[in-house]
Design a protein around this motif. Structure first.
Motif, PDB file in Angstrom:
ATOM      1  N   ASN A 189       0.835  -1.194   0.000  1.00 16.69           N
ATOM      2  CA  ASN A 189       0.000   0.000   0.000  1.00 16.69           C
ATOM      3  C   ASN A 189       0.881   1.261   0.000  1.00 16.69           C
ATOM      4  O   ASN A 189       0.805   2.100   0.895  1.00 16.69           O
ATOM      5  CB  ASN A 189      -0.895  -0.034   1.241  1.00 16.69           C
ATOM      6  CG  ASN A 189      -2.095   0.861   1.128  1.00 16.69           C
ATOM      7  OD1 ASN A 189      -2.449   1.302   0.031  1.00 16.69           O
ATOM      8  ND2 ASN A 189      -2.706   1.168   2.254  1.00 16.69           N
ATOM      9  N   ALA A 190       1.699   1.367  -1.025  1.00 12.99           N
ATOM     10  CA  ALA A 190       2.696   2.444  -1.076  1.00 12.99           C
ATOM     11  C   ALA A 190       2.050   3.800  -1.309  1.00 12.99           C
ATOM     12  O   ALA A 190       1.122   3.941  -2.105  1.00 12.99           O
ATOM     13  CB  ALA A 190       3.705   2.149  -2.183  1.00 12.99           C
ATOM     14  N   TYR A 191       2.573   4.784  -0.604  1.00 12.21           N
ATOM     15  CA  TYR A 191       2.150   6.167  -0.799  1.00 12.21           C
ATOM     16  C   TYR A 191       3.389   7.037  -0.995  1.00 12.21           C
ATOM     17  O   TYR A 191       4.521   6.557  -0.904  1.00 12.21           O
ATOM     18  CB  TYR A 191       1.275   6.637   0.376  1.00 12.21           C
ATOM     19  CG  TYR A 191      -0.105   6.052   0.302  1.00 12.21           C
ATOM     20  CD1 TYR A 191      -0.464   4.977   1.109  1.00 12.21           C
ATOM     21  CD2 TYR A 191      -1.040   6.523  -0.609  1.00 12.21           C
ATOM     22  CE1 TYR A 191      -1.714   4.405   1.019  1.00 12.21           C
ATOM     23  CE2 TYR A 191      -2.298   5.953  -0.703  1.00 12.21           C
ATOM     24  CZ  TYR A 191      -2.622   4.898   0.110  1.00 12.21           C
ATOM     25  OH  TYR A 191      -3.871   4.318   0.004  1.00 12.21           O
ATOM     26  N   LEU A 192       3.135   8.325  -1.226  1.00 11.97           N
ATOM     27  CA  LEU A 192       4.231   9.243  -1.542  1.00 11.97           C
ATOM     28  C   LEU A 192       5.367   9.178  -0.524  1.00 11.97           C
ATOM     29  O   LEU A 192       6.540   9.241  -0.897  1.00 11.97           O
ATOM     30  CB  LEU A 192       3.712  10.679  -1.597  1.00 11.97           C
ATOM     31  CG  LEU A 192       3.303  11.207  -2.970  1.00 11.97           C
ATOM     32  CD1 LEU A 192       2.826  12.642  -2.861  1.00 11.97           C
ATOM     33  CD2 LEU A 192       4.448  11.098  -3.965  1.00 11.97           C
ATOM     34  N   GLU A 193       5.042   9.041   0.743  1.00 13.02           N
ATOM     35  CA  GLU A 193       6.080   9.070   1.771  1.00 13.02           C
ATOM     36  C   GLU A 193       6.966   7.826   1.747  1.00 13.02           C
ATOM     37  O   GLU A 193       7.985   7.781   2.431  1.00 13.02           O
ATOM     38  CB  GLU A 193       5.467   9.234   3.168  1.00 13.02           C
ATOM     39  CG  GLU A 193       4.478   8.162   3.562  1.00 13.02           C
ATOM     40  CD  GLU A 193       3.044   8.558   3.285  1.00 13.02           C
ATOM     41  OE1 GLU A 193       2.810   9.363   2.360  1.00 13.02           O
ATOM     42  OE2 GLU A 193       2.163   8.039   3.986  1.00 13.02           O
ATOM     43  N   ASP A 194       6.562   6.813   0.938  1.00 14.90           N
ATOM     44  CA  ASP A 194       7.365   5.608   0.841  1.00 14.90           C
ATOM     45  C   ASP A 194       8.406   5.691  -0.275  1.00 14.90           C
ATOM     46  O   ASP A 194       9.230   4.779  -0.428  1.00 14.90           O
ATOM     47  CB  ASP A 194       6.468   4.390   0.578  1.00 14.90           C
ATOM     48  CG  ASP A 194       5.527   4.117   1.739  1.00 14.90           C
ATOM     49  OD1 ASP A 194       4.343   3.835   1.477  1.00 14.90           O
ATOM     50  OD2 ASP A 194       5.988   4.204   2.901  1.00 14.90           O
ATOM     51  N   ARG A 195       8.391   6.746  -1.048  1.00 10.59           N
ATOM     52  CA  ARG A 195       9.361   6.828  -2.132  1.00 10.59           C
ATOM     53  C   ARG A 195      10.762   7.045  -1.569  1.00 10.59           C
ATOM     54  O   ARG A 195      10.949   7.611  -0.492  1.00 10.59           O
ATOM     55  CB  ARG A 195       8.985   7.946  -3.099  1.00 10.59           C
ATOM     56  CG  ARG A 195       8.975   9.295  -2.477  1.00 10.59           C
ATOM     57  CD  ARG A 195       8.184  10.292  -3.312  1.00 10.59           C
ATOM     58  NE  ARG A 195       7.967  11.478  -2.500  1.00 10.59           N
ATOM     59  CZ  ARG A 195       8.424  12.690  -2.777  1.00 10.59           C
ATOM     60  NH1 ARG A 195       9.105  12.880  -3.892  1.00 10.59           N
ATOM     61  NH2 ARG A 195       8.207  13.704  -1.974  1.00 10.59           N
ATOM     62  N   GLY A 196      11.715   6.577  -2.354  1.00 11.32           N
ATOM     63  CA  GLY A 196      13.095   6.726  -1.915  1.00 11.32           C
ATOM     64  C   GLY A 196      13.960   5.590  -2.430  1.00 11.32           C
ATOM     65  O   GLY A 196      13.550   4.792  -3.259  1.00 11.32           O
ATOM     66  N   LEU A 197      15.169   5.532  -1.909  1.00 12.05           N
ATOM     67  CA  LEU A 197      16.120   4.494  -2.273  1.00 12.05           C
ATOM     68  C   LEU A 197      16.141   3.462  -1.162  1.00 12.05           C
ATOM     69  O   LEU A 197      16.416   3.797  -0.010  1.00 12.05           O
ATOM     70  CB  LEU A 197      17.509   5.097  -2.472  1.00 12.05           C
ATOM     71  CG  LEU A 197      18.627   4.128  -2.852  1.00 12.05           C
ATOM     72  CD1 LEU A 197      18.391   3.586  -4.262  1.00 12.05           C
ATOM     73  CD2 LEU A 197      19.991   4.805  -2.765  1.00 12.05           C
ATOM     74  N   TYR A 198      15.881   2.200  -1.509  1.00 16.54           N
ATOM     75  CA  TYR A 198      15.875   1.130  -0.529  1.00 16.54           C
ATOM     76  C   TYR A 198      17.150   0.311  -0.701  1.00 16.54           C
ATOM     77  O   TYR A 198      17.407  -0.227  -1.779  1.00 16.54           O
ATOM     78  CB  TYR A 198      14.642   0.240  -0.708  1.00 16.54           C
ATOM     79  CG  TYR A 198      13.369   0.920  -0.256  1.00 16.54           C
ATOM     80  CD1 TYR A 198      12.716   1.840  -1.078  1.00 16.54           C
ATOM     81  CD2 TYR A 198      12.828   0.667   0.998  1.00 16.54           C
ATOM     82  CE1 TYR A 198      11.559   2.483  -0.658  1.00 16.54           C
ATOM     83  CE2 TYR A 198      11.659   1.304   1.422  1.00 16.54           C
ATOM     84  CZ  TYR A 198      11.041   2.211   0.596  1.00 16.54           C
ATOM     85  OH  TYR A 198       9.890   2.846   1.016  1.00 16.54           O
ATOM     86  N   LEU A 199      17.911   0.247   0.358  1.00 14.87           N
ATOM     87  CA  LEU A 199      19.174  -0.489   0.320  1.00 14.87           C
ATOM     88  C   LEU A 199      19.089  -1.772   1.127  1.00 14.87           C
ATOM     89  O   LEU A 199      18.470  -1.807   2.198  1.00 14.87           O
ATOM     90  CB  LEU A 199      20.311   0.346   0.917  1.00 14.87           C
ATOM     91  CG  LEU A 199      20.966   1.416   0.076  1.00 14.87           C
ATOM     92  CD1 LEU A 199      22.230   1.896   0.774  1.00 14.87           C
ATOM     93  CD2 LEU A 199      21.332   0.900  -1.304  1.00 14.87           C
ATOM     94  N   CYS A 200      19.750  -2.779   0.614  1.00 14.29           N
ATOM     95  CA  CYS A 200      19.893  -4.037   1.317  1.00 14.29           C
ATOM     96  C   CYS A 200      21.367  -4.157   1.741  1.00 14.29           C
ATOM     97  O   CYS A 200      22.259  -3.937   0.919  1.00 14.29           O
ATOM     98  CB  CYS A 200      19.508  -5.169   0.367  1.00 14.29           C
ATOM     99  SG  CYS A 200      20.141  -6.782   0.787  1.00 14.29           S
ATOM    100  N   GLY A 201      21.601  -4.462   2.996  1.00 12.31           N
ATOM    101  CA  GLY A 201      22.957  -4.677   3.494  1.00 12.31           C
ATOM    102  C   GLY A 201      23.052  -6.091   4.055  1.00 12.31           C
ATOM    103  O   GLY A 201      22.255  -6.459   4.919  1.00 12.31           O
ATOM    104  N   ALA A 202      23.989  -6.864   3.570  1.00  9.96           N
ATOM    105  CA  ALA A 202      24.089  -8.252   3.999  1.00  9.96           C
ATOM    106  C   ALA A 202      25.450  -8.521   4.628  1.00  9.96           C
ATOM    107  O   ALA A 202      26.470  -7.968   4.195  1.00  9.96           O
ATOM    108  CB  ALA A 202      23.881  -9.189   2.813  1.00  9.96           C
ATOM    109  N   SER A 203      25.451  -9.357   5.642  1.00 15.61           N
ATOM    110  CA  SER A 203      26.715  -9.745   6.262  1.00 15.61           C
ATOM    111  C   SER A 203      26.704 -11.239   6.524  1.00 15.61           C
ATOM    112  O   SER A 203      25.649 -11.868   6.625  1.00 15.61           O
ATOM    113  CB  SER A 203      26.959  -8.975   7.558  1.00 15.61           C
ATOM    114  OG  SER A 203      25.944  -9.220   8.501  1.00 15.61           O
ATOM    115  N   GLY A 204      27.922 -11.790   6.623  1.00 15.10           N
ATOM    116  CA  GLY A 204      28.055 -13.219   6.820  1.00 15.10           C
ATOM    117  C   GLY A 204      28.209 -13.579   8.280  1.00 15.10           C
ATOM    118  O   GLY A 204      28.052 -12.741   9.161  1.00 15.10           O
ATOM    119  N   GLN A 205      28.556 -14.805   8.519  1.00 15.67           N
ATOM    120  CA  GLN A 205      28.608 -15.305   9.897  1.00 15.67           C
ATOM    121  C   GLN A 205      29.673 -14.608  10.707  1.00 15.67           C
ATOM    122  O   GLN A 205      29.521 -14.412  11.899  1.00 15.67           O
ATOM    123  CB  GLN A 205      28.843 -16.815   9.882  1.00 15.67           C
ATOM    124  CG  GLN A 205      28.539 -17.478  11.201  1.00 15.67           C
ATOM    125  CD  GLN A 205      28.173 -18.948  11.020  1.00 15.67           C
ATOM    126  OE1 GLN A 205      28.329 -19.509   9.951  1.00 15.67           O
ATOM    127  NE2 GLN A 205      27.685 -19.564  12.068  1.00 15.67           N
TER     128      GLN A 205
END
Lengths: 115, 114
Positions: free
Chosen positions: A83-99
């Motif tokens: 249910n995306a609205y204007l305030e949800d716009r932007g850059l979404y980053l994923c950060g992953a790390s290992g064990q």
């Protein structure tokens, strides 16, 4: 080497609809995946942290009902913006790390535009 | 609660001049601190990171930062700025328990003049 891919890189969705974005880790086992959002002209906010075999932990102002996350294996995670609205716009980053958890690898992000 | 403050929203320097970008942190305990850079329309790239130890850490592209517990600071420095350093710089703090939990400052936009 360790890489993180995110797709789509850019997406546009209509206000009130949902959008799913994906994050793939290559070259290492992503035991921990964090999702961040950078709203226009702002900094990066942590949305949630997903660790394999643990419950997903959401930060204040972000909920599972709005940003459900899946982390089914050690190379993949997805997040949906419901249910995306204007305030949800932007850059979404994923950060992953290992064990070893000593370094975070970021993808290039998914840029969400809501119209 | 943990937080990071970058007091300068914008900094302008001449190419070849030295640079310091300020970062103040608030954290109960021993923090892990980071500097990231965001080039136009890109994601984040790690410049350097501080884990408890030597207070001066070296990063990529000639950047370094100095941790000061007494001042709660982690300022970023570079001796001679290049035009390619034009970007937004973010300071971040992480709890020891999980380096994948990062709390970012508001960022400092660096402009490099010829």
């Amino acid at each position: 080497g360790a890489l993180v891919y995110q797709y789509p890189r850019r997406t546009i969705c209509k206000s009130g609809t949902s959008m799913r974005m994906e994050c793939q880790a290559v070259g290492f086992q992503a035991t921990s995946v964090a999702w961040y959002r950078q709203s226009p002209q702002k900094t990066f906010e942590l949305i949630a942290l997903s660790t394999v075999n643990s419950a997903i932990k959401y930060e204040q102002n972000f909920t599972q009902e709005k940003f459900p996350i899946s982390h089914p294996n050690l190379s993949f995670s997805s997040m949906t913006v419901l249910n995306a609205y204007l305030e949800d716009r932007g850059l979404y980053l994923c950060g992953a790390s290992g064990q070893s958890n000593t370094e975070v690898f970021f993808g290039k992000g998914t840029r969400l535009t809501v119209v | 609660a943990q937080s990071v403050t970058q007091p300068d929203a914008r900094v302008t320097v001449s190419e070849g001049a030295s640079l310091q970008l300020r970062c103040k942190y608030s954290y109960f305990g021993t923090p892990y601190l980071f500097w990231y850079v965001q080039y136009p329309r890109q994601g984040l790239q790690l410049l350097l990171k501080y884990y408890p130890g030597d207070p001066v850490v070296q990063g990529v592209n000639g950047f370094e930062a100095e941790f000061s517990k007494s001042n709660s600071s982690f300022h970023l420095r570079k001796a001679s700025v290049h035009w390619s350093d034009w970007a937004v710089y973010f300071c971040a703090v992480s709890p020891m328990s999980n380096y994948n939990v990062l709390y970012f400052g508001s960022g400092t936009k660096l402009t490099v003049e010829p």
